[in-house]
Scaffold this motif. Sequence first.
Motif, PDB file in Angstrom:
ATOM      1  N   UNK A  99     -13.132  11.046 -34.818  1.00  0.00           N
ATOM      2  CA  UNK A  99     -13.531  11.130 -33.420  1.00  0.00           C
ATOM      3  C   UNK A  99     -14.196  12.473 -33.170  1.00  0.00           C
ATOM      4  N   UNK A 100     -15.122  12.483 -32.220  1.00  0.00           N
ATOM      5  CA  UNK A 100     -15.788  13.739 -31.874  1.00  0.00           C
ATOM      6  C   UNK A 100     -14.823  14.614 -31.085  1.00  0.00           C
ATOM      7  N   UNK A 101     -14.360  15.691 -31.723  1.00  0.00           N
ATOM      8  CA  UNK A 101     -13.405  16.632 -31.120  1.00  0.00           C
ATOM      9  C   UNK A 101     -13.938  18.047 -31.367  1.00  0.00           C
ATOM     10  N   UNK A 102     -15.062  18.328 -30.723  1.00  0.00           N
ATOM     11  CA  UNK A 102     -15.896  19.471 -31.088  1.00  0.00           C
ATOM     12  C   UNK A 102     -15.226  20.819 -30.881  1.00  0.00           C
ATOM     13  N   UNK A 103     -14.337  20.923 -29.888  1.00  0.00           N
ATOM     14  CA  UNK A 103     -13.736  22.229 -29.599  1.00  0.00           C
ATOM     15  C   UNK A 103     -13.002  22.803 -30.811  1.00  0.00           C
ATOM     16  N   UNK A 138       0.838  39.709 -29.612  1.00  0.00           N
ATOM     17  CA  UNK A 138      -0.629  39.722 -29.515  1.00  0.00           C
ATOM     18  C   UNK A 138      -1.118  38.649 -28.551  1.00  0.00           C
ATOM     19  N   UNK A 139      -2.360  38.838 -28.125  1.00  0.00           N
ATOM     20  CA  UNK A 139      -3.047  37.869 -27.283  1.00  0.00           C
ATOM     21  C   UNK A 139      -4.470  37.731 -27.795  1.00  0.00           C
ATOM     22  N   UNK A 140      -4.913  36.500 -27.961  1.00  0.00           N
ATOM     23  CA  UNK A 140      -6.280  36.231 -28.428  1.00  0.00           C
ATOM     24  C   UNK A 140      -6.994  35.408 -27.363  1.00  0.00           C
ATOM     25  N   UNK A 141      -8.160  35.886 -26.947  1.00  0.00           N
ATOM     26  CA  UNK A 141      -8.916  35.213 -25.890  1.00  0.00           C
ATOM     27  C   UNK A 141     -10.272  34.774 -26.432  1.00  0.00           C
ATOM     28  N   UNK A 142     -10.626  33.515 -26.141  1.00  0.00           N
ATOM     29  CA  UNK A 142     -11.930  32.965 -26.525  1.00  0.00           C
ATOM     30  C   UNK A 142     -12.675  32.542 -25.268  1.00  0.00           C
ATOM     31  N   UNK A 143     -13.923  32.968 -25.159  1.00  0.00           N
ATOM     32  CA  UNK A 143     -14.821  32.488 -24.114  1.00  0.00           C
ATOM     33  C   UNK A 143     -15.914  31.683 -24.812  1.00  0.00           C
ATOM     34  N   UNK A 173     -17.648  26.728 -17.163  1.00  0.00           N
ATOM     35  CA  UNK A 173     -17.033  27.750 -18.011  1.00  0.00           C
ATOM     36  C   UNK A 173     -15.905  27.119 -18.815  1.00  0.00           C
ATOM     37  N   UNK A 174     -15.670  27.649 -20.002  1.00  0.00           N
ATOM     38  CA  UNK A 174     -14.593  27.139 -20.849  1.00  0.00           C
ATOM     39  C   UNK A 174     -13.994  28.302 -21.639  1.00  0.00           C
ATOM     40  N   UNK A 175     -12.669  28.432 -21.558  1.00  0.00           N
ATOM     41  CA  UNK A 175     -12.004  29.528 -22.277  1.00  0.00           C
ATOM     42  C   UNK A 175     -10.605  29.106 -22.680  1.00  0.00           C
ATOM     43  N   UNK A 176     -10.044  29.842 -23.620  1.00  0.00           N
ATOM     44  CA  UNK A 176      -8.663  29.606 -24.049  1.00  0.00           C
ATOM     45  C   UNK A 176      -8.035  30.942 -24.407  1.00  0.00           C
ATOM     46  N   UNK A 177      -6.752  31.089 -24.097  1.00  0.00           N
ATOM     47  CA  UNK A 177      -6.011  32.298 -24.438  1.00  0.00           C
ATOM     48  C   UNK A 177      -4.744  31.903 -25.182  1.00  0.00           C
ATOM     49  N   UNK A 206      -6.080  34.481 -37.788  1.00  0.00           N
ATOM     50  CA  UNK A 206      -5.442  35.638 -37.160  1.00  0.00           C
ATOM     51  C   UNK A 206      -4.216  35.209 -36.371  1.00  0.00           C
ATOM     52  N   UNK A 207      -4.209  33.948 -35.929  1.00  0.00           N
ATOM     53  CA  UNK A 207      -3.077  33.425 -35.167  1.00  0.00           C
ATOM     54  C   UNK A 207      -1.917  33.118 -36.114  1.00  0.00           C
ATOM     55  N   UNK A 208      -0.707  33.391 -35.662  1.00  0.00           N
ATOM     56  CA  UNK A 208       0.450  33.094 -36.512  1.00  0.00           C
ATOM     57  C   UNK A 208       1.324  32.003 -35.900  1.00  0.00           C
ATOM     58  N   UNK A 209       1.789  32.210 -34.669  1.00  0.00           N
ATOM     59  CA  UNK A 209       2.662  31.219 -34.034  1.00  0.00           C
ATOM     60  C   UNK A 209       2.526  31.309 -32.515  1.00  0.00           C
ATOM     61  N   UNK A 210       1.431  30.757 -31.983  1.00  0.00           N
ATOM     62  CA  UNK A 210       1.251  30.811 -30.526  1.00  0.00           C
ATOM     63  C   UNK A 210       2.381  30.088 -29.798  1.00  0.00           C
ATOM     64  N   UNK A 211       2.871  30.728 -28.738  1.00  0.00           N
ATOM     65  CA  UNK A 211       3.938  30.121 -27.953  1.00  0.00           C
ATOM     66  C   UNK A 211       3.470  29.672 -26.575  1.00  0.00           C
ATOM     67  N   UNK A 212       2.324  30.194 -26.150  1.00  0.00           N
ATOM     68  CA  UNK A 212       1.760  29.772 -24.862  1.00  0.00           C
ATOM     69  C   UNK A 212       0.245  29.771 -24.995  1.00  0.00           C
ATOM     70  N   UNK A 213      -0.370  28.615 -24.738  1.00  0.00           N
ATOM     71  CA  UNK A 213      -1.819  28.483 -24.840  1.00  0.00           C
ATOM     72  C   UNK A 213      -2.359  28.066 -23.474  1.00  0.00           C
ATOM     73  N   UNK A 214      -3.227  28.896 -22.918  1.00  0.00           N
ATOM     74  CA  UNK A 214      -3.881  28.597 -21.641  1.00  0.00           C
ATOM     75  C   UNK A 214      -5.300  28.096 -21.919  1.00  0.00           C
ATOM     76  N   UNK A 215      -5.602  26.897 -21.451  1.00  0.00           N
ATOM     77  CA  UNK A 215      -6.940  26.334 -21.616  1.00  0.00           C
ATOM     78  C   UNK A 215      -7.527  26.118 -20.230  1.00  0.00           C
ATOM     79  N   UNK A 216      -8.633  26.799 -19.948  1.00  0.00           N
ATOM     80  CA  UNK A 216      -9.260  26.721 -18.623  1.00  0.00           C
ATOM     81  C   UNK A 216     -10.665  26.147 -18.720  1.00  0.00           C
TER      82      UNK A 216
END
Length: 304
Positions: free
Chosen positions: A115-119, A224-229, A214-218, A131-141
Motif C-alpha cells: 500500500x502507498x504509505x509514503x510518510x 531527547x526530542x526529535x522534530x521533523x518538518x 503543514x505536516x510535522x512530527x515530534x 537516532x531514535x531508540x524508544x519513543x514514548x510520545x509521538x506528536x503528529x500534526x
Amino acid sequence: MKIGLIGINTLNQEEHFKLIHETLHKNLYGIFSHSEEIMPISAKYNIKLFQSTNELFEKVDAVYFANSLKPNFDFAINALKKSCHLFIEDVSMLTFDEVKLLYKVAFEARTKVQLKLTKSFSPEYIEVKDYLSEPKFIEINNNFSKFLRYDDYFSEILNNLYFANQSIHSAVKKFSSLALPIDNNHFSLVNVRLDYDNGAIVNMKFNNIANEDESSVTFHEKDRMVHINFGKHSATAHKFVEGQITRQEFNIPNETAFSLEIVNFINTCKDPDIQNISESPTVLKIVELTHIIKERLIQSSQPV
C-alpha cells in the motif's frame, strides 16, 4: 522490472500520470484503460496502451493501481492470480474484508501487496530513524487549508499509524478520538490518541482551518526530542547530556519520499526472501484499526 498501470483514465489526471511516469522511469511498461481519453497521454509519453488486463498481466511483473482501487478491485485480484505484485495508492473505499482478500490471494500466489504509505519513506524520517531508540510520545500534526473527506481521513490516519508503528513496535491497547464537526460531512478539527501496550502514546491532530498545508512530527524520549518538518524538509534533535542540552541538525538528502517508496517496492519484489508474506501482516491490523477510527469519526458527525 516491468510495471503496468491501471487507474488513470482521463486527461484531467495527466499531472498524476506524469508524477507516476517520472518516478517509475523505464520500469513503466504499459497502461490499461477502457477510456479513449487515455490515448493522447499514452501517445505523448510513448507508453504502450493495452486493450485487455489479461494481456497486460501476462507481460508485466507488477501492477501499479492509481487512485481508488474500488472500481478496479476485480482486476487487482486477477493480477495477483497472474503472479503480479501490486502497488496500491488508495484502499479507503474498500471494506476490510476486501483488503483481507487481497492479502489472502497474494499469500497463495506468493506475490507482494504494498500500500502507498509514503510518510514512512520520507528522507527526513529515514535520516533520523536510527537516532531514535524508544519513543514514548509521538506528536503528529497535520494542517490543511481545505476540508478533508472521510476517505481522506482514512488515508491520512492509515499513513500515520503505519509510520508510528515503525518506531514503536507494539500493539495498540486503546484509542480515543475528538472530532469537531462543522456539518454532517466535514470537521474543523480531529484529534486521535492511541495508547500502546508498551506504554507509548501517539497523538495525531488534523486541523482543517489553516492558511497553508503543514505536516510535522515530534518524537519524545526520556533524554531527547526529535522534530521533523516535512514541508520544510528539515529534522532537528535536542538531547540532554551531562546537564546540557545539545542541538543537532540532520542533513536531509534531496530525494522524494515517493521515489524512495517505489525503489523499496521494486527491490522487495525482486528479493525472493521478502516476497512470501504472512497471512496476517501487521499492515492488516493497522488497516482494520483505521476502519474502526473512521467509523467512530463518522458517528461523531451525526446529529444526536
